[in-house]
Design a protein around this motif. Sequence first.
Motif, PDB file in Angstrom:
ATOM      1  N   GLU A  47       0.624  -1.263   0.167  1.00  0.00           N
ATOM      2  CA  GLU A  47      -0.120   0.190   0.094  1.00  0.00           C
ATOM      3  C   GLU A  47       1.077   1.150   0.085  1.00  0.00           C
ATOM      4  OE1 GLU A  47      -2.389  -0.779   3.445  1.00  0.00           O
ATOM      5  OE2 GLU A  47      -3.917  -1.766   2.399  1.00  0.00           O
ATOM      6  N   ALA A  48       1.847   1.270   0.762  1.00  0.00           N
ATOM      7  CA  ALA A  48       2.745   2.495   0.795  1.00  0.00           C
ATOM      8  C   ALA A  48       3.494   2.622  -0.629  1.00  0.00           C
ATOM      9  CB  ALA A  48       4.008   2.300   1.884  1.00  0.00           C
ATOM     10  N   VAL A  49       3.894   1.688  -1.335  1.00  0.00           N
ATOM     11  CA  VAL A  49       4.611   1.812  -2.574  1.00  0.00           C
ATOM     12  C   VAL A  49       3.398   2.314  -3.424  1.00  0.00           C
ATOM     13  CG1 VAL A  49       5.328   0.530  -4.681  1.00  0.00           C
ATOM     14  CG2 VAL A  49       6.328   0.054  -2.265  1.00  0.00           C
ATOM     15  N   GLU A  50       2.192   1.657  -3.171  1.00  0.00           N
ATOM     16  CA  GLU A  50       1.119   2.212  -4.471  1.00  0.00           C
ATOM     17  C   GLU A  50       0.648   3.997  -4.153  1.00  0.00           C
ATOM     18  OE1 GLU A  50      -2.394  -0.547  -4.201  1.00  0.00           O
ATOM     19  OE2 GLU A  50      -3.525   1.485  -4.186  1.00  0.00           O
ATOM     20  N   VAL A  51       0.734   4.325  -2.746  1.00  0.00           N
ATOM     21  CA  VAL A  51       0.568   5.758  -2.534  1.00  0.00           C
ATOM     22  C   VAL A  51       1.555   6.492  -3.161  1.00  0.00           C
ATOM     23  CG1 VAL A  51       0.550   7.242  -0.490  1.00  0.00           C
ATOM     24  CG2 VAL A  51      -0.774   5.018  -0.287  1.00  0.00           C
ATOM     25  N   LEU A  52       3.093   6.023  -2.919  1.00  0.00           N
ATOM     26  CA  LEU A  52       3.965   6.900  -3.354  1.00  0.00           C
ATOM     27  C   LEU A  52       3.848   7.003  -4.829  1.00  0.00           C
ATOM     28  CD1 LEU A  52       6.460   6.090  -0.832  1.00  0.00           C
ATOM     29  CD2 LEU A  52       5.369   8.157  -1.199  1.00  0.00           C
ATOM     30  N   GLN A  53       3.646   5.909  -5.642  1.00  0.00           N
ATOM     31  CA  GLN A  53       3.272   5.741  -6.989  1.00  0.00           C
ATOM     32  C   GLN A  53       2.553   6.597  -7.538  1.00  0.00           C
ATOM     33  OE1 GLN A  53       5.560   3.295  -8.665  1.00  0.00           O
ATOM     34  NE2 GLN A  53       4.843   4.341 -10.526  1.00  0.00           N
ATOM     35  N   MET A  54       1.183   6.570  -6.803  1.00  0.00           N
ATOM     36  CA  MET A  54       0.449   7.691  -7.467  1.00  0.00           C
ATOM     37  C   MET A  54       0.696   9.055  -7.145  1.00  0.00           C
ATOM     38  SD  MET A  54      -3.232   8.713  -5.940  1.00  0.00           S
ATOM     39  CE  MET A  54      -1.989   9.830  -5.025  1.00  0.00           C
ATOM     40  N   LEU A  55       1.297   9.487  -6.049  1.00  0.00           N
ATOM     41  CA  LEU A  55       1.760  10.716  -5.969  1.00  0.00           C
ATOM     42  C   LEU A  55       2.769  11.157  -7.011  1.00  0.00           C
ATOM     43  CD1 LEU A  55       2.086  11.123  -2.317  1.00  0.00           C
ATOM     44  CD2 LEU A  55       0.638  12.459  -3.777  1.00  0.00           C
ATOM     45  N   ARG A  56       3.582  10.322  -7.471  1.00  0.00           N
ATOM     46  CA  ARG A  56       4.737  10.888  -8.331  1.00  0.00           C
ATOM     47  C   ARG A  56       3.877  10.711  -9.765  1.00  0.00           C
ATOM     48  NH1 ARG A  56       8.302   6.231  -8.270  1.00  0.00           N
ATOM     49  NH2 ARG A  56       7.868   6.328  -5.997  1.00  0.00           N
ATOM     50  N   ASP A  57       3.028  10.044 -10.103  1.00  0.00           N
ATOM     51  CA  ASP A  57       2.215   9.844 -11.457  1.00  0.00           C
ATOM     52  C   ASP A  57       1.315  11.238 -11.392  1.00  0.00           C
ATOM     53  OD1 ASP A  57       1.420   6.430 -11.572  1.00  0.00           O
ATOM     54  OD2 ASP A  57       3.120   7.608 -12.433  1.00  0.00           O
ATOM     55  N   ASP A  58       0.899  11.666 -10.189  1.00  0.00           N
ATOM     56  CA  ASP A  58       0.118  12.844 -10.291  1.00  0.00           C
ATOM     57  C   ASP A  58       0.842  14.099 -10.561  1.00  0.00           C
ATOM     58  OD1 ASP A  58      -2.456  13.768  -7.861  1.00  0.00           O
ATOM     59  OD2 ASP A  58      -2.545  12.997  -9.987  1.00  0.00           O
ATOM     60  N   GLY A  59       2.190  14.011 -10.232  1.00  0.00           N
ATOM     61  CA  GLY A  59       3.059  15.050 -10.388  1.00  0.00           C
ATOM     62  C   GLY A  59       3.539  15.265 -11.890  1.00  0.00           C
TER      63      GLY A  59
END
Lengths: 362, 410
Positions: A47-59
Amino acid sequence: MHRTVPSLPLAPSVKVKLINAGFQVASDLTDMRPLQLCKEAGISQEEAVEVLQMLRDDGQPHQQRAATESLTALDLLHQEQALGSIVTFCSALDDTLGGGVSMGKTTEICGAPGVGKTQLCMQLAVDVQIPVCFGGLGGKALYIDTEGSFLVQRVADMAEAAVQHCTLLAEDTEQKQALEELTVEKILSNLFLVRCHDYVELLAEVYLLPDFLSKHPEVRLIVIDSIAFPFRHDFEDLSQRTRLLNGLAQQLIQLATQHSIAVVLTNQMTTRVSNGQSKLVPALGESWGHAATQRLILRWEGLRRLASLYKSPSQMEATVQYQITVQGFRDASDEHRPTPDTSAVSSQLGNHSKRPRTEDLS
Amino acid sequence: MRYILKTRFYFAFASIASCWLTETDCGCLLCLETSRTNRVTFTSLRTPRSREAGLSISRKPVIGLCNTTRAPSGEKGVMVILREGICPGINEEFIKALQSEDIKTVEDFVSCNPEELAQKCSLSYKALVAVRRVLLTQYTAFPVSGADLYEELLSSTAILSTGNPSLDKLLDSGLYTGEITELTGSPGSGKTQVCFSVAVNISHELKKTVLYIDTKGSMCANRLLQMLQTKTPNMEEQMEALQKIKVFRVFDVFSLLACLQHLRSNGLQKASVGGGSVKALMVDSVSAVLSSLLGGKQNEGMSLLMQVAGELKMIAKDFNITVLVTNHVTRDGNGHLKAGLGQSWSHVPRTRLLLQRVEDAETSSLRTATLTKSSRQVCHLVEEFDLCHWSEERRTSISGKRKLEERSKP
């Protein structure tokens, strides 16, 4: 990064844990590493990896741009003028619609059984393929059939009539060249057909559409005939039906806008009883009425078929007459043309059993 | 010191999580006291409705209550994580010691008792009190007196005319900035057309920028051009007015929230073009993105609805613009029309209008608008207007009818 954590597209359980750990804004999370986040928030490693991935894509610039980019109305005007529309071969209806079925919007066609909805859909699937030099779009079509009413022989007849029509119009060399390539076989091969048997298959198909459209960028028309059928029988939970339909409508309008394609949906009619009177209204409920951008209602009046534009952001309401001939969807011939009728669409009960198809030679 | 605050005091949504009132307009008089230990408490003096709404009266220190515009740090919420360096005296061991007591945020730290904390962990009482004082001054919002609030309201609120005299009559002379106004109606009743007409009026007559968030694909620039062509034959003026309308196309709730948060943080200044500041934000429609999330086993729908409501209200208040949203209608058990999105959303807009077609009318563009919720007028006022003739007053006399017939279609 000004996003607050509750507004991020993550699972609710993950969000609750992040908020309890004190993360309120997305910028709190950007400098974290997965293990650190895991320990502080108490979520699992994945879940942590998913959260950070989503934030990076969002940027990423192109993701952010979708939500934050704005067009001025002037840019939008230029874009709209560059888009064409799909003719229906019924000039009165085309005038009402402002040139034809518009691109980038969803159009809903409602009507009683036998009035000509499937005929109109098949006609549009042929018309979208008319080459650009003849004033068409030269694109392919995707036909999603849920009722099983798609008949290849009928499409072949319509295609042949369209080819003949173009042959009569061809004047210069470019048009003649395009005409050589335009054959019934080619028209049929550019029409993709999908058969869905229930609502789950329909929803799955719509989810897969973005991939399909990126593989076939020449598709300019999607027809769903009909969207009412799988949702009307065998559905116990009506509120779930409304939610699914609203979600579906939003996905379709997103596809229509992003890829500049026209989406045509067919709907059935149902009876509403109020004050001791009964009225024919489009099916699927009141909130579905808000889902489509344009709404066209086809109905009978005695022996005549009328089409009324009921809801449109850019066109006035109007009612026109049309007929179905061997060649397909056409204008009503002169003897049957009525006086302009601009009354609001209300309780006009016609005979709504399927009519025997008389051969009308126009 | 006592500060008396008048009614109609808006609270920010998300920062007041569990125990405080999340709904506004409670109409109660609040009294804030600051005592010597720097605690800010409030008691309610007149609480007829606040009890029903669940307003909790307690002696807990209130941090970040009041209007967020007053919050000094500019942060939306104050659940700030304790990290070293946010105030002198907080270092690694301090934070570790606090975390062993399960205190992770500023709010947790300030809400607990320093004496007990000093006993439980190894930190000195003096250090705890000093850090507490610094944090309170850093993160507390300042109370504002009612008189100042009233002055500010008088000077900053503007009223934007919609361009249609009948609608202006219903709305008490126009759309007020700092508020949310809602239009509901059946499909085809003219909500999008009213939004277009208002946008054209604001961008052409008042020369201000309009932000239009389109969630249904119904934005049609050709129609805007048609409307402008009836107002002025000058091409340049038309193009200028079109340039003042900015369109955002978002189709799901997360993109909508991203868009609104971007606008709130820096987008609004960027969007003002050519000297015309942003004065209106329209969302067409808010129910298209939210209705599929409410109900059933989904537990996030209400939270997202309240977040959207909070963002819209904060944008309206902080930037002094008017927000116009459209909503769909559903039928209740008896077949009567009611606005969509339920009871929770019904508290969000300040004014609500219901648009309906006129049955058996001679022109199909007639509509009636009914005022269903308003804080300034008597409810259930009905006015009739014509979508095609926006700036004309609707007259039912014979001379009025002849005038309508003579006018050509736009």
